[in-house]
Design a protein around this motif. Structure first.
Motif, PDB file in Angstrom:
ATOM      1  N   PHE A 110       0.861  -1.183   0.000  1.00 52.95           N
ATOM      2  CA  PHE A 110       0.000   0.000   0.000  1.00 52.95           C
ATOM      3  C   PHE A 110       0.899   1.235   0.000  1.00 52.95           C
ATOM      4  O   PHE A 110       2.061   1.169   0.410  1.00 52.95           O
ATOM      5  N   ASP A 111       0.324   2.338  -0.440  1.00 53.65           N
ATOM      6  CA  ASP A 111       1.079   3.602  -0.429  1.00 53.65           C
ATOM      7  C   ASP A 111       0.457   4.519   0.631  1.00 53.65           C
ATOM      8  O   ASP A 111      -0.109   5.570   0.322  1.00 53.65           O
ATOM      9  N   GLY A 112       0.525   4.109   1.875  1.00 57.34           N
ATOM     10  CA  GLY A 112      -0.019   4.887   2.989  1.00 57.34           C
ATOM     11  C   GLY A 112      -1.540   4.888   2.997  1.00 57.34           C
ATOM     12  O   GLY A 112      -2.196   4.088   2.313  1.00 57.34           O
ATOM     13  N   LEU A 113      -2.096   5.798   3.790  1.00 59.22           N
ATOM     14  CA  LEU A 113      -3.556   5.905   3.902  1.00 59.22           C
ATOM     15  C   LEU A 113      -4.147   6.546   2.649  1.00 59.22           C
ATOM     16  O   LEU A 113      -3.482   7.337   1.970  1.00 59.22           O
ATOM     17  N   VAL A 114      -5.388   6.213   2.345  1.00 57.78           N
ATOM     18  CA  VAL A 114      -6.079   6.850   1.220  1.00 57.78           C
ATOM     19  C   VAL A 114      -6.242   8.341   1.509  1.00 57.78           C
ATOM     20  O   VAL A 114      -5.957   9.192   0.666  1.00 57.78           O
ATOM     21  N   ASP A 115      -6.663   8.631   2.728  1.00 58.28           N
ATOM     22  CA  ASP A 115      -6.921  10.020   3.121  1.00 58.28           C
ATOM     23  C   ASP A 115      -5.616  10.700   3.517  1.00 58.28           C
ATOM     24  O   ASP A 115      -5.078  10.469   4.603  1.00 58.28           O
ATOM     25  N   LYS A 116      -5.077  11.527   2.613  1.00 54.64           N
ATOM     26  CA  LYS A 116      -3.776  12.159   2.873  1.00 54.64           C
ATOM     27  C   LYS A 116      -3.931  13.489   3.630  1.00 54.64           C
ATOM     28  O   LYS A 116      -2.946  14.170   3.892  1.00 54.64           O
ATOM     29  N   THR A 117      -5.179  13.873   3.971  1.00 60.57           N
ATOM     30  CA  THR A 117      -5.374  15.184   4.620  1.00 60.57           C
ATOM     31  C   THR A 117      -5.091  15.141   6.118  1.00 60.57           C
ATOM     32  O   THR A 117      -4.938  16.166   6.750  1.00 60.57           O
ATOM     33  N   THR A 118      -5.005  13.932   6.683  1.00 60.07           N
ATOM     34  CA  THR A 118      -4.861  13.835   8.143  1.00 60.07           C
ATOM     35  C   THR A 118      -3.439  14.093   8.609  1.00 60.07           C
ATOM     36  O   THR A 118      -3.204  14.329   9.784  1.00 60.07           O
ATOM     37  N   THR A 122       1.234   9.473   8.679  1.00 61.75           N
ATOM     38  CA  THR A 122       2.109   8.811   7.701  1.00 61.75           C
ATOM     39  C   THR A 122       2.140   7.299   7.935  1.00 61.75           C
ATOM     40  O   THR A 122       1.618   6.786   8.938  1.00 61.75           O
ATOM     41  N   THR A 123       2.822   6.619   7.005  1.00 61.28           N
ATOM     42  CA  THR A 123       3.029   5.180   7.140  1.00 61.28           C
ATOM     43  C   THR A 123       3.789   4.861   8.431  1.00 61.28           C
ATOM     44  O   THR A 123       3.494   3.883   9.118  1.00 61.28           O
ATOM     45  N   MET A 124       4.760   5.707   8.767  1.00 61.56           N
ATOM     46  CA  MET A 124       5.514   5.516  10.017  1.00 61.56           C
ATOM     47  C   MET A 124       4.564   5.522  11.215  1.00 61.56           C
ATOM     48  O   MET A 124       4.662   4.672  12.107  1.00 61.56           O
ATOM     49  N   ASP A 125       3.618   6.463  11.214  1.00 67.86           N
ATOM     50  CA  ASP A 125       2.679   6.569  12.332  1.00 67.86           C
ATOM     51  C   ASP A 125       1.794   5.321  12.433  1.00 67.86           C
ATOM     52  O   ASP A 125       1.541   4.815  13.525  1.00 67.86           O
ATOM     53  N   TYR A 151       8.359   1.989   4.057  1.00 69.06           N
ATOM     54  CA  TYR A 151       9.229   2.784   3.172  1.00 69.06           C
ATOM     55  C   TYR A 151      10.110   1.902   2.289  1.00 69.06           C
ATOM     56  O   TYR A 151      11.205   2.275   1.903  1.00 69.06           O
ATOM     57  N   PHE A 152       9.688   0.716   2.005  1.00 64.72           N
ATOM     58  CA  PHE A 152      10.296  -0.193   1.041  1.00 64.72           C
ATOM     59  C   PHE A 152       9.144  -0.990   0.449  1.00 64.72           C
ATOM     60  O   PHE A 152       8.276  -1.425   1.208  1.00 64.72           O
ATOM     61  N   PRO A 153       9.098  -1.214  -0.834  1.00 61.03           N
ATOM     62  CA  PRO A 153      10.019  -0.754  -1.879  1.00 61.03           C
ATOM     63  C   PRO A 153       9.995   0.770  -2.070  1.00 61.03           C
ATOM     64  O   PRO A 153       9.047   1.453  -1.692  1.00 61.03           O
ATOM     65  N   VAL A 202      -2.341   8.861  16.827  1.00 58.54           N
ATOM     66  CA  VAL A 202      -1.566   7.995  15.938  1.00 58.54           C
ATOM     67  C   VAL A 202      -0.161   8.570  15.745  1.00 58.54           C
ATOM     68  O   VAL A 202       0.832   7.843  15.742  1.00 58.54           O
ATOM     69  N   LYS A 203      -0.088   9.888  15.628  1.00 55.84           N
ATOM     70  CA  LYS A 203       1.222  10.513  15.360  1.00 55.84           C
ATOM     71  C   LYS A 203       2.181  10.402  16.536  1.00 55.84           C
ATOM     72  O   LYS A 203       3.380  10.521  16.357  1.00 55.84           O
ATOM     73  N   THR A 204       1.638  10.200  17.735  1.00 48.51           N
ATOM     74  CA  THR A 204       2.511  10.108  18.906  1.00 48.51           C
ATOM     75  C   THR A 204       2.674   8.668  19.387  1.00 48.51           C
ATOM     76  O   THR A 204       3.294   8.420  20.415  1.00 48.51           O
ATOM     77  N   ALA A 205       2.118   7.729  18.642  1.00 50.82           N
ATOM     78  CA  ALA A 205       2.244   6.309  19.017  1.00 50.82           C
ATOM     79  C   ALA A 205       3.721   5.893  18.860  1.00 50.82           C
ATOM     80  O   ALA A 205       4.452   6.540  18.117  1.00 50.82           O
ATOM     81  N   PRO A 206       4.151   4.855  19.539  1.00 52.64           N
ATOM     82  CA  PRO A 206       3.381   3.952  20.388  1.00 52.64           C
ATOM     83  C   PRO A 206       3.229   4.481  21.817  1.00 52.64           C
ATOM     84  O   PRO A 206       4.087   5.207  22.292  1.00 52.64           O
ATOM     85  N   HIS A 207       2.127   4.076  22.451  1.00 52.83           N
ATOM     86  CA  HIS A 207       1.874   4.509  23.826  1.00 52.83           C
ATOM     87  C   HIS A 207       2.004   3.372  24.837  1.00 52.83           C
ATOM     88  O   HIS A 207       2.116   3.627  26.026  1.00 52.83           O
ATOM     89  N   ASN A 208       1.948   2.110  24.350  1.00 58.84           N
ATOM     90  CA  ASN A 208       1.936   0.970  25.287  1.00 58.84           C
ATOM     91  C   ASN A 208       3.225   0.162  25.311  1.00 58.84           C
ATOM     92  O   ASN A 208       3.250  -0.919  25.869  1.00 58.84           O
ATOM     93  N   THR A 209       4.273   0.643  24.668  1.00 58.19           N
ATOM     94  CA  THR A 209       5.504  -0.141  24.584  1.00 58.19           C
ATOM     95  C   THR A 209       6.512   0.372  25.625  1.00 58.19           C
ATOM     96  O   THR A 209       6.383   1.506  26.088  1.00 58.19           O
ATOM     97  N   PRO A 210       7.512  -0.450  25.977  1.00 57.67           N
ATOM     98  CA  PRO A 210       8.469  -0.028  27.015  1.00 57.67           C
ATOM     99  C   PRO A 210       9.175   1.285  26.677  1.00 57.67           C
ATOM    100  O   PRO A 210       9.446   2.088  27.564  1.00 57.67           O
ATOM    101  N   ILE A 211       9.498   1.501  25.413  1.00 54.51           N
ATOM    102  CA  ILE A 211      10.016   2.812  25.022  1.00 54.51           C
ATOM    103  C   ILE A 211       9.176   3.342  23.870  1.00 54.51           C
ATOM    104  O   ILE A 211       8.570   2.577  23.126  1.00 54.51           O
ATOM    105  N   GLY A 212       9.142   4.668  23.753  1.00 56.78           N
ATOM    106  CA  GLY A 212       8.337   5.292  22.703  1.00 56.78           C
ATOM    107  C   GLY A 212       9.101   5.338  21.400  1.00 56.78           C
ATOM    108  O   GLY A 212       9.814   4.406  21.064  1.00 56.78           O
TER     109      GLY A 212
END
Ligand SMILES: *Cc1c(COP(=O)(O)O)cnc(C)c1O
Length: 505
Positions: free
Chosen positions: A401-409, A412-415, A431-433, A474-484
């Motif tokens: 996939f090339d990220g979310l359909v809705d690009k206005t939010t 990103t794929t990283m998020d 971010y591959f390919p 989503v942009k500040t995730a992850p919230h439940n892991t030992p490190i952010g």
């Protein structure tokens, strides 16, 4: 995990004088160091953590809970085929009779192991549609280098050594051009069409221009976007006509296993990643195995040692037969490449692969490719409303996939990948390919149940919804892991890998 009690590092738990053992009161310590030459003795005690056994056990048990593997949950890491490794494979690979072998022990003392080795060579040749395999290379990239060395040796044997160019599609995995460069060959890029497949017209132009200098073309099929190359037969024919050989990067073989064979598609040399298609767990640096197969007429160039089946005459039994079918280790002919690594390669991985092949059997192994393909297409069709699908048609074992359909939010794929961690999933490849800006590459493998895949699809949809309703979450995730979120660049450029060093920086 209770970090204050169990600490991040074992050194932080150290208490001077604390131990996890006791020695008899009259234990004589003098002989332990007195026998060492003075120059080799430590001037001061090693800086080791001092802990009781229970603290050590809890510390490492808690650390192990921070790991994530296929046995913990869904691991859809595209291009990696992180498939489940059945327990029986590990049991067989761990058997003392195998684990205790030495690569230089006489063949007569390890006929069973050599038989496994030989049978695996034969099974892979059958699955690949090629003549012979060497199991010596220790990874896919190592196999690529070995295969290209075979190709060079072939051209040199024909006094055609001016062939120094390797054609590689621009969508190829980075190891392909790297292996060609290490082999002393020059990389020439072949363009892809908008749908990710090889631009055959561009290939034709290149061959017209420099055909007599082309040693080989390297390709993977399905390609790095998970798309089957529809014109593969035409491609292999064009390259052969120009005098070049075809190299098949077998890292994506999972999609085709049992359905079609690289040899039948016209490839001359290939590698297989046993640690992908044949179930050994991987990541974190190994161990791996990248067997290389060749078409008839190239087998004399394969590296040594080779395991061969012959009628042997071992003068062992006093009254038994002196002749029987057995296995020998062939250390080489003049045309062979010679050794390319550590003797026979990583035997433990081969045992797992062979156990995997035998436990599936010839009928079930044919279902691997179709089921992997079905699972990937089910995800593709289920998520294309929320995630942008740049290539519409049927995919093979993985979908991009090339990220979310809705690009206005602004999400990103990283998020999305980081948010998946909160829900207990390993992130897909991101971010591959490089063909798309927001690649998100999902490979479910054939082993996952419909329930697991449905649950993953539901979470992916939920994240797409969150991106609209609460993008900050989503942009500040992850919230439940030992490190952010870690600083990727700093972690790659200035990794701190020792405790004492980390105190100094
Ligand atoms: C994984 C992979 C490789 C490299 O294999 P390693 O065993 O990691 O060296 C090469 N090509 C493709 C397409 C791959 O996915």
């Amino acid at each position: 995990m209770n970090r204050t009690l169990y600490g991040n590092l074992i050194f932080e738990l150290s208490k001077k004088g604390r131990k996890g053992y006791s020695l008899p009161q009259d234990y004589d310590r003098t002989h332990t160091t007195a026998e060492l030459p003075a120059a080799l003795r430590r001037k001061e005690a090693a800086r080791l953590p001092e802990c009781d056994e229970l603290t050590v056990v809890r510390h490492y048990t808690n650390l192990s809970h921070n790991n994530f593997g296929v046995n913990d949950g869904f691991y859809p890491l595209g291009s990696c085929t992180m498939k489940y490794n059945p327990v029986i494979n590990e049991e067989i690979a761990g058997m003392k009779a195998f684990a205790g072998l030495h690569p230089l022990q006489p063949a007569v003392t390890c006929q069973g192991a050599l038989e496994v080795y030989y049978n695996l060579q034969e099974s892979l040749a059958e699955l690949a549609g090629l003549k012979e395999f060497t199991l010596n290379p220790c990874a896919g990239a190592h196999g690529e280098l070995t295969g290209l060395m075979v190709i060079r040796a072939y051209h040199e044997s024909r006094k055609d050594a001016a062939r120094t160019k390797v054609l590689i599609p621009d969508s190829a995995h980075g190891t392909n051009p790297a292996s060609a460069a290490v082999c002393g060959l020059e990389v020439v890029e072949v363009k892809s069409l908008a749908d990710g497949t090889v631009d055959v017209e561009h290939l034709r132009e290149l061959l017209n221009e420099m055909g007599s200098e082309v040693a080989a073309m390297m390709m993977t099929n399905p390609n790095t976007l998970g798309i089957f190359e529809p014109r593969v037969l035409e491609i292999t024919e064009l390259v052969h006509k120009a005098g070049g050989l075809m190299y098949y990067d077998g890292a994506n073989l999972n999609a085709l296993l049992g359905e079609c064979r690289p040899g039948d598609m016209g490839f001359d040399v290939m590698h297989i990643n046993l640690h992908k298609t044949f179930s050994t767990p991987h990541g974190g640096g190994g161990p791996g195995s990248g067997p290389v197969g060749v078409r008839e007429g190239l087998e004399q160039f394969l590296p040594t040692p080779r395991v061969k089946k012959v009628v042997v005459n071992y003068d062992i039994p006093e009254d038994g037969p002196t002749e029987w079918e057995g296995f020998i280790v062939d250390w080489g002919t003049d045309s062979s490449l010679g050794s390319i690594g550590n003797f026979f390669g990583n035997f433990g991985v081969m045992l797992k692969a062979y156990a995997y092949i035998l436990s599936l059997g010839s009928e079930n192994i044919k279902k691997v490719g179709p089921l992997a393909t079905l699972n990937a297409n089910y995800i593709k069709e289920s998520l294309k409303g929320e995630y942008l699908l740049p290539i519409k048609g049927l995919c093979k074992h993985e979908v991009v996939f090339d990220g979310l359909v809705d690009k206005t939010t602004g999400v990103t794929t990283m998020d999305v990948a980081k948010r998946l961690l909160d829900y207990g999933y390993h992130a897909p490849t991101i971010y591959f390919p490089l063909l798309f800006h927001e690649s998100l590459m999902i490979e479910p493998t054939e082993n996952e149940s419909k329930e697991t895949i449905d649950a993953f699809i539901a979470v992916m949809r939920k994240i797409a919804e969150e991106a609209k309703t609460d993008p900050e979450l989503v942009k500040t995730a992850p919230h439940n892991t030992p490190i952010g979120r870690v600083d990727d660049v700093l972690a790659a450029k200035q990794p701190v890998t020792t405790y004492w060093k980390s105190l100094e920086v």
